[in-house]
Design a protein around this motif. Structure first.
Motif, short mmCIF file in Angstrom:
data_model
loop_
_atom_site.label_atom_id
_atom_site.label_comp_id
_atom_site.label_asym_id
_atom_site.label_seq_id
_atom_site.Cartn_x
_atom_site.Cartn_y
_atom_site.Cartn_z
N TYR A 138 0.83 -1.21 0.00
CA TYR A 138 0.00 0.00 0.00
C TYR A 138 0.86 1.26 0.00
O TYR A 138 0.71 2.12 -0.86
CB TYR A 138 -0.94 0.01 1.21
N GLY A 139 1.78 1.37 0.96
CA GLY A 139 2.61 2.56 1.05
C GLY A 139 3.47 2.75 -0.18
O GLY A 139 3.62 3.88 -0.69
N PHE A 140 4.04 1.65 -0.69
CA PHE A 140 4.91 1.74 -1.88
C PHE A 140 4.12 2.21 -3.09
O PHE A 140 4.57 3.10 -3.83
CB PHE A 140 5.54 0.38 -2.15
N SER A 141 2.95 1.63 -3.32
CA SER A 141 2.16 1.97 -4.51
C SER A 141 1.59 3.39 -4.42
O SER A 141 1.49 4.09 -5.43
CB SER A 141 1.03 0.95 -4.72
N LYS A 142 1.23 3.83 -3.21
CA LYS A 142 0.77 5.21 -3.05
C LYS A 142 1.90 6.19 -3.35
O LYS A 142 1.69 7.23 -3.98
CB LYS A 142 0.23 5.44 -1.64
N ALA A 143 3.11 5.85 -2.88
CA ALA A 143 4.27 6.71 -3.16
C ALA A 143 4.54 6.77 -4.66
O ALA A 143 4.82 7.85 -5.21
CB ALA A 143 5.49 6.19 -2.42
N ALA A 144 4.44 5.63 -5.34
CA ALA A 144 4.67 5.60 -6.79
C ALA A 144 3.64 6.45 -7.52
O ALA A 144 3.97 7.20 -8.45
CB ALA A 144 4.63 4.16 -7.29
N GLY A 145 2.37 6.37 -7.08
CA GLY A 145 1.32 7.17 -7.71
C GLY A 145 1.54 8.66 -7.49
O GLY A 145 1.35 9.46 -8.41
N SER A 146 1.96 9.03 -6.29
CA SER A 146 2.23 10.44 -6.00
C SER A 146 3.39 10.97 -6.83
O SER A 146 3.34 12.08 -7.37
CB SER A 146 2.55 10.62 -4.51
N LEU A 147 4.46 10.16 -6.93
CA LEU A 147 5.62 10.59 -7.71
C LEU A 147 5.26 10.77 -9.18
O LEU A 147 5.73 11.70 -9.84
CB LEU A 147 6.76 9.59 -7.55
N PHE A 148 4.43 9.87 -9.70
CA PHE A 148 3.98 10.04 -11.08
C PHE A 148 3.23 11.37 -11.22
O PHE A 148 3.49 12.15 -12.15
CB PHE A 148 3.06 8.90 -11.53
N ALA A 149 2.28 11.62 -10.31
CA ALA A 149 1.46 12.83 -10.40
C ALA A 149 2.32 14.09 -10.34
O ALA A 149 2.11 15.04 -11.12
CB ALA A 149 0.43 12.83 -9.27
N LEU A 150 3.28 14.11 -9.44
CA LEU A 150 4.14 15.29 -9.28
C LEU A 150 4.99 15.52 -10.53
O LEU A 150 5.15 16.66 -10.99
CB LEU A 150 5.03 15.12 -8.06
N ASN A 151 5.53 14.45 -11.09
CA ASN A 151 6.33 14.58 -12.30
C ASN A 151 5.48 14.96 -13.50
O ASN A 151 5.90 15.75 -14.35
CB ASN A 151 7.09 13.28 -12.57
N PHE A 152 4.28 14.41 -13.57
CA PHE A 152 3.36 14.75 -14.66
C PHE A 152 3.01 16.24 -14.60
O PHE A 152 2.97 16.92 -15.64
CB PHE A 152 2.10 13.89 -14.54
N ALA A 153 2.77 16.74 -13.39
CA ALA A 153 2.41 18.15 -13.24
C ALA A 153 3.54 19.07 -13.70
O ALA A 153 3.30 20.09 -14.35
CB ALA A 153 2.07 18.44 -11.77
N LYS A 154 4.76 18.70 -13.36
CA LYS A 154 5.91 19.51 -13.79
C LYS A 154 6.07 19.47 -15.30
O LYS A 154 6.36 20.48 -15.95
CB LYS A 154 7.18 19.03 -13.09
N ASP A 155 5.88 18.28 -15.87
CA ASP A 155 6.04 18.11 -17.32
C ASP A 155 4.99 18.90 -18.10
O ASP A 155 5.29 19.50 -19.14
CB ASP A 155 5.97 16.62 -17.67
#
Length: 276
Positions: A138-155
């Motif tokens: 749970y914690g790992f997958s939530k972190a992965a989803g957050s990192l995707f979202a943050l990188n997507f927003a910057k891109d």
């Protein structure tokens, strides 16, 4: 404002939808097939039923803000790597892209303190800059989803906030979670068995959390383009045992709290206190 909300049948999602409706906002709510909201909606709204990976472009047309509350592993399947990765990372990234391609440029992607994992034991108060050292699927997958979202927003140059909630409780909480079990025992006049309760936690009622979520949504225009993280919590830091005793007294319980009966889970992180 018109909000598209995923996970609208869940604990946070259903309470947030009602907060939006109470404040006069328009809501399109995405619910899983055959799911019912944990908290009954206070008035009629547009409801979509389906999976995150479906194409919701037509339903997202005209929406101003995308709020992602859906997740896997909060109650059940918290260590099911396949299910957690599928929902919290793969399907989360799919629906974020779907929302962006549908013209939405303001996003809230609900995160969790469990993304910090073992960093909780390395900081008196966990800052948003703490290394992500999640424990379990749970914690790992939530972190992965957050990192995707943050990188997507910057891109893409969009406005996006990842609010990382700490320990929420209140109306609509799942019956298998700590607080509803505590309340159930208190109301039945039974004893309540738990761990030693040394875990240090930050507690917030869900009603307060969704108000903070709406405040974030209404201030998105003030943020620079690109994603940011916010810790969402209160000054209510205490051990799980202290919290249980406080609620036990508030409820006027007749039974006893018996701590130390239930063992800690493997890899239990003992401290989750945010720097706000």
């Amino acid at each position: 404002m018109h909000f598209f909300v995923t996970g609208a049948s869940g604990f946070v999602g259903s309470n947030f939808v009602n907060e939006l409706l109470f404040n006069g906002h328009k809501v399109t709510a995405l619910l899983r097939p055959n799911s019912n909201p944990r908290v009954e909606f206070i008035r009629k709204l547009k409801i979509c039923r389906g999976e995150l990976f479906n194409d919701w472009s037509k339903d997202m047309e005209g929406c101003d803000i995308f709020v992602h509350c859906a997740s896997e592993g909060v109650v059940n399947n918290h260590n099911d790597w396949e299910k957690c990765a599928k929902v919290n990372f793969i399907q989360t990234s799919q629906i974020i892209k779907n929302a962006f391609e549908s013209g939405i440029t303001k996003f809230i992607i609900c995160g969790s303190c469990f993304e910090y994992g073992y960093s909780g034991d390395e900081f008196d108060r966990i800052p948003i800059t703490a290394p992500l050292k999640p424990v379990g699927a749970y914690g790992f997958s939530k972190a992965a989803g957050s990192l995707f979202a943050l990188n997507f927003a910057k891109d893409k140059g969009i406005k996006l906030v990842v609010p990382r909630f700490f320990h929420l409780y209140g109306k609509g909480d799942h019956k298998l979670r700590f607080w509803p079990k505590l309340v159930g025992a208190a109301q039945a006049g039974e004893n309540f068995e738990m761990t030693l309760g040394n875990q240090l936690r930050n507690f917030m009622r869900v009603e307060e959390a969704v108000k903070k979520l709406l405040d974030i949504a209404m201030s998105l225009d003030n943020y620079s383009d690109g994603g940011i993280i916010k810790n969402i919590g209160t000054d209510q830091n205490m051990s799980l045992l202290s919290f249980a005793k406080s609620e036990w007294e508030r409820l006027g319980a007749k039974g006893r709290i018996i701590n130390g009966v239930i063992p800690y889970r493997n890899n239990e992180v003992m401290s989750y206190v945010p720097e706000l």
